[in-house]
Design an enzyme around this catalytic site. Structure first.
Site, PDB file in Angstrom:
ATOM      1  N   THR A 227      -4.464  81.992  54.701  1.00  0.00           N
ATOM      2  CA  THR A 227      -3.236  82.593  55.196  1.00  0.00           C
ATOM      3  C   THR A 227      -2.187  81.501  55.294  1.00  0.00           C
ATOM      4  O   THR A 227      -2.485  80.325  55.108  1.00  0.00           O
ATOM      5  CB  THR A 227      -3.424  83.184  56.611  1.00  0.00           C
ATOM      6  OG1 THR A 227      -3.676  82.103  57.515  1.00  0.00           O
ATOM      7  CG2 THR A 227      -4.587  84.143  56.677  1.00  0.00           C
ATOM      8  N   ARG A 255     -10.162  96.515  52.794  1.00  0.00           N
ATOM      9  CA  ARG A 255     -10.443  95.662  53.946  1.00  0.00           C
ATOM     10  C   ARG A 255      -9.150  95.033  54.473  1.00  0.00           C
ATOM     11  O   ARG A 255      -8.308  94.571  53.708  1.00  0.00           O
ATOM     12  CB  ARG A 255     -11.426  94.555  53.541  1.00  0.00           C
ATOM     13  CG  ARG A 255     -11.730  93.530  54.647  1.00  0.00           C
ATOM     14  CD  ARG A 255     -10.911  92.259  54.486  1.00  0.00           C
ATOM     15  NE  ARG A 255     -11.326  91.227  55.442  1.00  0.00           N
ATOM     16  CZ  ARG A 255     -10.685  90.061  55.576  1.00  0.00           C
ATOM     17  NH1 ARG A 255      -9.661  89.778  54.815  1.00  0.00           N
ATOM     18  NH2 ARG A 255     -11.087  89.190  56.471  1.00  0.00           N
ATOM     19  N   VAL A 256      -9.003  95.025  55.780  1.00  0.00           N
ATOM     20  CA  VAL A 256      -7.889  94.347  56.432  1.00  0.00           C
ATOM     21  C   VAL A 256      -8.463  93.311  57.395  1.00  0.00           C
ATOM     22  O   VAL A 256      -9.389  93.601  58.152  1.00  0.00           O
ATOM     23  CB  VAL A 256      -7.005  95.360  57.197  1.00  0.00           C
ATOM     24  CG1 VAL A 256      -5.967  94.642  58.047  1.00  0.00           C
ATOM     25  CG2 VAL A 256      -6.319  96.299  56.218  1.00  0.00           C
ATOM     26  N   ASP A 258      -7.555  89.765  60.086  1.00  0.00           N
ATOM     27  CA  ASP A 258      -6.919  89.624  61.397  1.00  0.00           C
ATOM     28  C   ASP A 258      -5.410  89.443  61.354  1.00  0.00           C
ATOM     29  O   ASP A 258      -4.734  89.649  62.364  1.00  0.00           O
ATOM     30  CB  ASP A 258      -7.527  88.410  62.131  1.00  0.00           C
ATOM     31  CG  ASP A 258      -7.282  87.103  61.382  1.00  0.00           C
ATOM     32  OD1 ASP A 258      -7.494  87.083  60.151  1.00  0.00           O
ATOM     33  OD2 ASP A 258      -6.873  86.123  62.013  1.00  0.00           O
ATOM     34  N   THR A 277      -5.726  81.372  61.223  1.00  0.00           N
ATOM     35  CA  THR A 277      -6.207  81.428  59.845  1.00  0.00           C
ATOM     36  C   THR A 277      -7.711  81.211  59.853  1.00  0.00           C
ATOM     37  O   THR A 277      -8.210  80.330  60.552  1.00  0.00           O
ATOM     38  CB  THR A 277      -5.520  80.379  58.958  1.00  0.00           C
ATOM     39  OG1 THR A 277      -6.050  80.499  57.630  1.00  0.00           O
ATOM     40  CG2 THR A 277      -5.743  78.953  59.460  1.00  0.00           C
ATOM     41  N   GLY A 278      -8.414  82.023  59.104  1.00  0.00           N
ATOM     42  CA  GLY A 278      -9.857  81.843  59.078  1.00  0.00           C
ATOM     43  C   GLY A 278     -10.571  83.119  58.692  1.00  0.00           C
ATOM     44  O   GLY A 278      -9.975  84.019  58.092  1.00  0.00           O
TER      45      GLY A 278
END
Lengths: 360, 360
Positions: A227, A255-256, A258, A277-278
């Site tokens: 991200t 798929r979504v 975070d 981010t992750g």
């Protein structure tokens, strides 16, 4: 106090601010305080992952650093002339969306079907207003559409064709799907599908005919997520956070992650702002961005300590890879990650910037 | 202590547990504790809104009460025989999804285009696993698909066609769009569009030819939101939460509310589980479900006090209408709402149920 001075000096001379280590139980020395009276600044990230010096060439590193620096300068110019943190984080994220090396906007990874689906969110700490979009495919700058959802609709979140229709009505720039085609990401999809023994979708007929000359760090090509994000404090004392992503390579089923989930990947309040981010699923289940702010507010720990508790303890225990950037209303900032590296940077009120990639 | 005894007695005799009032600053007496050693129970809601005795007929009230009672009994049977809270909340929400009077599943409201778009989420407090779907149009029981996302994929959230494709692959029951057609909701869309001077979409050719005989409370027909939800504590001491909705009447642009946002409309941990209903945008911005649990954990207040702080203070200050149901690991529960009414119910380990609609 000594650590803070050190961090300040490090920032002043443009070197890397010392970063937290996953093994240490002490609070990592990632906090710096902006000099009193000047209190504004910005911190950014371009994704966390298995990024090490050993796997990076000088040329690649220079590319990443240049965009991070440009992103910081873009936000700084807005903050310096008294602009809002909201304007700054949007403009800064747009720079990273427009760069092909980060998994957001232009450099988005490909889905299982060889398409690009983008998510983004923005939050204004001053008003607690927020905007988010998920699964758009033709919007050049998802972060600006997320802001439009916040400011020009009564809603917080819009998804897929609906979000895109809203953007079209408002005149947001739409791009052909080929805009998001990069050879690196396409090859990453090929490797992911080959590993599963699945056929490759047809190369889009609109795809550019040859390589664009960009060489990405292998981790950026193959890892499943990434991200970009920015968090800023402006001269008026207001915080904002923004995050944007191209999702996961080879993702299926809409798929979504975070990023567009307010409280998970993006959160801002009057006292605290976070962009994450992750591995998104872990960040959703742990409400990471909001939990850092909640720990500060409710238990009185510092921003850095709260980030450490969530990212270096809670997420590490669960195996949730990634990191966050955050600022509080006093100008303290932190860049905390439990992966080998995170593309990141900070710029203070004097325009002194720090850009870093690896842990040390 | 006296209040707790009173609440217990009230529950034991099947009368309404006293509920919080928006004007009072004292903690509302909505908490009851399950008798020691038997510690399991379930609390449900069917939406909050401008629901008053004056606007309800006996016949309508009986319809609502019957479904709430049936939903409670469904969950109770699972909990009583030692089943998991996860199984209980799913089964209970399915009962409410299958009933035409609640805005979830069968009774979903219509979008601007005369379609139905459903959202749902479920979370297992024991494992912190969660599943959510948004914008599906053909899934009979969205809560079960949300559970499948949690248990049968590595993801937390799937949206639109992707989520539906996942459901089809797993053999989830798909229904024709006419399944979601109810005359009441269609008329509600008509009124909403007329108020905006907009034309009505064509009546679906597959719509049932005539009225189904169901008369909804006017608030349920016209208000813009509504959900169903369940929270349970099982004999093993594990909590779970589930929420499902048909979204907003006349919604556009793929708007998504708080229901499928983990931490906003749905949250469960080992210590606390919450399902929300109300004006979703406010619930997202305030991370309502998780914030209640965070206040409990970090500041040491009771579940009921935490719910009061969030729903009766923070949301009221912002004009965010709605309410929540919640339980903690000790079996305390609360049903806290700042609107005129909330369809709701509680069942204890002895199978003694309480169903209520209005505030008093």
């Amino acid at each position: 106090m000594k650590l803070r001075r050190l961090a300040l000096l490090a920032t002043a001379f443009g070197t890397t601010v010392p970063l937290s280590t996953a093994c240490s139980s002490a609070p990592p020395p990632t906090v710096a305080v902006a000099p009193a009276g000047t209190g504004f600044g910005m911190v950014i990230h371009g994704g966390a992952g298995t990024i090490t010096r050993a796997t990076m060439t000088d040329e690649m590193e220079a590319q990443y650093r240049a965009v991070l620096e440009q992103a910081l300068r873009t936000g700084y110019e807005i903050l310096e002339r008294g602009g809002s943190s909201l304007d700054a984080v949007e403009a800064t994220v747009r720079v990273m969306e427009d760069a092909p090396m980060f998994n957001a906007g232009r450099g988005a990874v490909f889905t299982n079907e060889g398409r690009n689906e983008l998510d983004a969110a923005i939050m204004d700490g001053r008003t607690l207003q927020a905007g988010a979009i998920a699964g758009v495919t033709r919007v050049r700058n998802p972060i600006s559409l997320a802001r439009a959802v916040m400011e020009r609709s009564p809603h917080v979140m819009m998804i897929r064709e609906g979000a895109e229709a809203f953007g079209r009505e408002l005149g947001h720039e739409m791009v052909p799907e080929s805009y998001f085609f990069t050879e690196n990401r396409w090859n990453a999809l090929r490797r992911a599908l080959e590993a599963e023994g699945l056929p490759m979708p047809d190369r889009p007929t609109t795809a550019p005919p040859s390589d664009d000359g960009l060489t990405l760090h292998e981790d950026d090509s193959d890892r499943k997520f990434g991200t970009v994000g920015a968090v800023a404090l402006d001269r008026h004392g207001n915080l904002a956070a923004a995050t944007s992503t191209g999702g996961m390579t080879n993702k299926r089923f809409g798929r979504v992650g975070d990023v567009p989930i307010i409280g998970a990947g993006t959160y801002a309040s009057p006292g605290c702002a976070v962009s994450a981010t992750g591995h998104g699923e872990f960040f959703i289940r742990n409400i990471v961005a909001y939990d850092i702010c909640a720990r500060m507010t409710y238990t009185g720990v510092s921003l850095d300590r709260a980030a450490h508790q969530v990212v270096m303890q809670r997420l590490v225990e669960q195996g949730g890879d990634g990191g966050i950037i955050a600022m509080d209303a006093a100008g303290n900032y932190t860049m905390t990650f439990n992966s080998a590296g995170m593309y990141r940077g900070y710029i203070d009120a004097q325009g002194r910037s720090t850009v870093a990639i690896y842990r040390e």
